[in-house]
Design an enzyme around this catalytic site. Sequence first.
Site, PDB file in Angstrom:
ATOM      1  N   PRO A  94      29.426  12.817  58.771  1.00  0.00           N
ATOM      2  CA  PRO A  94      28.084  13.010  59.313  1.00  0.00           C
ATOM      3  C   PRO A  94      27.572  14.448  59.151  1.00  0.00           C
ATOM      4  O   PRO A  94      26.393  14.707  59.265  1.00  0.00           O
ATOM      5  CB  PRO A  94      28.248  12.661  60.803  1.00  0.00           C
ATOM      6  CG  PRO A  94      29.492  11.852  60.888  1.00  0.00           C
ATOM      7  CD  PRO A  94      30.384  12.365  59.797  1.00  0.00           C
ATOM      8  N   GLU A 121      39.024  11.705  64.544  1.00  0.00           N
ATOM      9  CA  GLU A 121      37.868  12.569  64.839  1.00  0.00           C
ATOM     10  C   GLU A 121      37.476  13.408  63.629  1.00  0.00           C
ATOM     11  O   GLU A 121      36.566  14.236  63.704  1.00  0.00           O
ATOM     12  CB  GLU A 121      38.215  13.497  66.016  1.00  0.00           C
ATOM     13  CG  GLU A 121      38.515  12.781  67.314  1.00  0.00           C
ATOM     14  CD  GLU A 121      37.372  11.878  67.753  1.00  0.00           C
ATOM     15  OE1 GLU A 121      37.610  10.699  68.058  1.00  0.00           O
ATOM     16  OE2 GLU A 121      36.206  12.358  67.753  1.00  0.00           O
ATOM     17  N   ARG A 158      25.473   0.253  40.878  1.00  0.00           N
ATOM     18  CA  ARG A 158      24.232  -0.469  40.524  1.00  0.00           C
ATOM     19  C   ARG A 158      23.468   0.261  39.422  1.00  0.00           C
ATOM     20  O   ARG A 158      22.650  -0.317  38.712  1.00  0.00           O
ATOM     21  CB  ARG A 158      23.306  -0.601  41.745  1.00  0.00           C
ATOM     22  CG  ARG A 158      23.794  -1.559  42.785  1.00  0.00           C
ATOM     23  CD  ARG A 158      22.747  -1.725  43.885  1.00  0.00           C
ATOM     24  NE  ARG A 158      21.643  -2.587  43.483  1.00  0.00           N
ATOM     25  CZ  ARG A 158      20.452  -2.176  43.084  1.00  0.00           C
ATOM     26  NH1 ARG A 158      20.193  -0.882  42.995  1.00  0.00           N
ATOM     27  NH2 ARG A 158      19.499  -3.025  42.750  1.00  0.00           N
ATOM     28  N   ASP A 173      14.176  -0.784  40.918  1.00  0.00           N
ATOM     29  CA  ASP A 173      14.243  -0.586  42.367  1.00  0.00           C
ATOM     30  C   ASP A 173      12.993   0.153  42.814  1.00  0.00           C
ATOM     31  O   ASP A 173      12.546   1.075  42.148  1.00  0.00           O
ATOM     32  CB  ASP A 173      15.462   0.292  42.711  1.00  0.00           C
ATOM     33  CG  ASP A 173      16.767  -0.469  42.579  1.00  0.00           C
ATOM     34  OD1 ASP A 173      16.713  -1.693  42.484  1.00  0.00           O
ATOM     35  OD2 ASP A 173      17.812   0.189  42.559  1.00  0.00           O
TER      36      ASP A 173
HETATM   37  C1  LIG Z   1      35.843  11.110  60.199  1.00  0.00           C
HETATM   38  N1  LIG Z   1      34.861  10.095  59.867  1.00  0.00           N
HETATM   39  C2  LIG Z   1      33.945   9.882  60.968  1.00  0.00           C
HETATM   40  C3  LIG Z   1      32.991   8.792  60.676  1.00  0.00           C
HETATM   41  N2  LIG Z   1      32.306   9.017  59.400  1.00  0.00           N
HETATM   42  C4  LIG Z   1      30.952   8.823  59.349  1.00  0.00           C
HETATM   43  O1  LIG Z   1      30.341   8.422  60.350  1.00  0.00           O
HETATM   44  C5  LIG Z   1      30.178   9.070  58.126  1.00  0.00           C
HETATM   45  N3  LIG Z   1      30.664   9.381  56.917  1.00  0.00           N
HETATM   46  O2  LIG Z   1      29.608   9.522  56.089  1.00  0.00           O
HETATM   47  N4  LIG Z   1      28.460   9.317  56.750  1.00  0.00           N
HETATM   48  C6  LIG Z   1      28.776   9.049  58.031  1.00  0.00           C
HETATM   49  N5  LIG Z   1      27.862   8.785  59.005  1.00  0.00           N
HETATM   50  C7  LIG Z   1      33.167   9.399  58.268  1.00  0.00           C
HETATM   51  C8  LIG Z   1      34.160  10.430  58.635  1.00  0.00           C
END
Ligand SMILES: CN1CCN(C(=O)c2nonc2N)CC1
Length: 251
Positions: A94, A121, A158, A173
């Site tokens: 994230p 985490e 794709r 698209d």
């Molecule tokens: C450790 N792990 C937590 C959860 N995660 C994500 O939520 C995520 N990854 O890419 N975009 C997202 N949103 C991946 C990494």
Amino acid sequence: MASRLVMRFDVITIFPGLIHGYLQEGIVGRALTRGLIEVQTWNPRDFSDSTYRRVDDRPFGGGPGMLMMAPPLLAAIAAARQANPGVPVIYLSPQGRRLQQQAVQDFAVLPGLILLAGRYEGVDERVLAAVDAEWSIGDYVLAGGELPALVLMEAVARQLPGLLGHADSAAEDSFAASGLLDCPHYTRPEVVAGASVPEVLLSGDHGRIRRWRLQQSLGRTAERRPDLLEQRGLQAGEKELLEEYRRQDGE
Ligand SMILES: CN1CCN(C(=O)c2nonc2N)CC1
């Protein structure tokens, strides 16, 4: 047209079954069976030097949950780089840049990608020194990076020549073709719960149909994603189309 070399995805994950399971069906599975892509998974547990193949531990300084330890991940990244040299290592998280269609198209011309799918985490910060970029599929938190890795793989697959037939070409698209949201689509039956298909789509007048679809895309984008329209701007004749859409919508 020269056929493109195979695109290779290496996914670092403690749940390889999540990746291979998804590849049994659907468009990425088809790309695999057609030899357009190769997929290799690397399990950090295979690179752990602990008796119980440990890959996680408690965070220094306290805090909730567990973190993925650096040594197994760094070893898995090194192994993937050796097997798939010269391609970027991407950590899905994230905290990364938001994945958009342009980035997908940029990835699709590469010979491959190494995708680090984290769990718990997150990963020890020192892992990021071995990563080329962090990318996010959206501002929400999942349990792991495997789904984001599969989202990226599918969006990129794709784009690969030879995967979608001409009729479904990714170039058609809405985002790629016009930078707008897609227009409404209808198929049989003509009447569903009293709702009919817009007559223009039954008219056989392809000029009118093209105009209506563009107008619908413009209207939807203006209503739902004004930021996209702001970024894209309006081309010749589109301002009038949008004004007409708004007049009709206001009726
Ligand atoms: C450790 N792990 C937590 C959860 N995660 C994500 O939520 C995520 N990854 O890419 N975009 C997202 N949103 C991946 C990494």
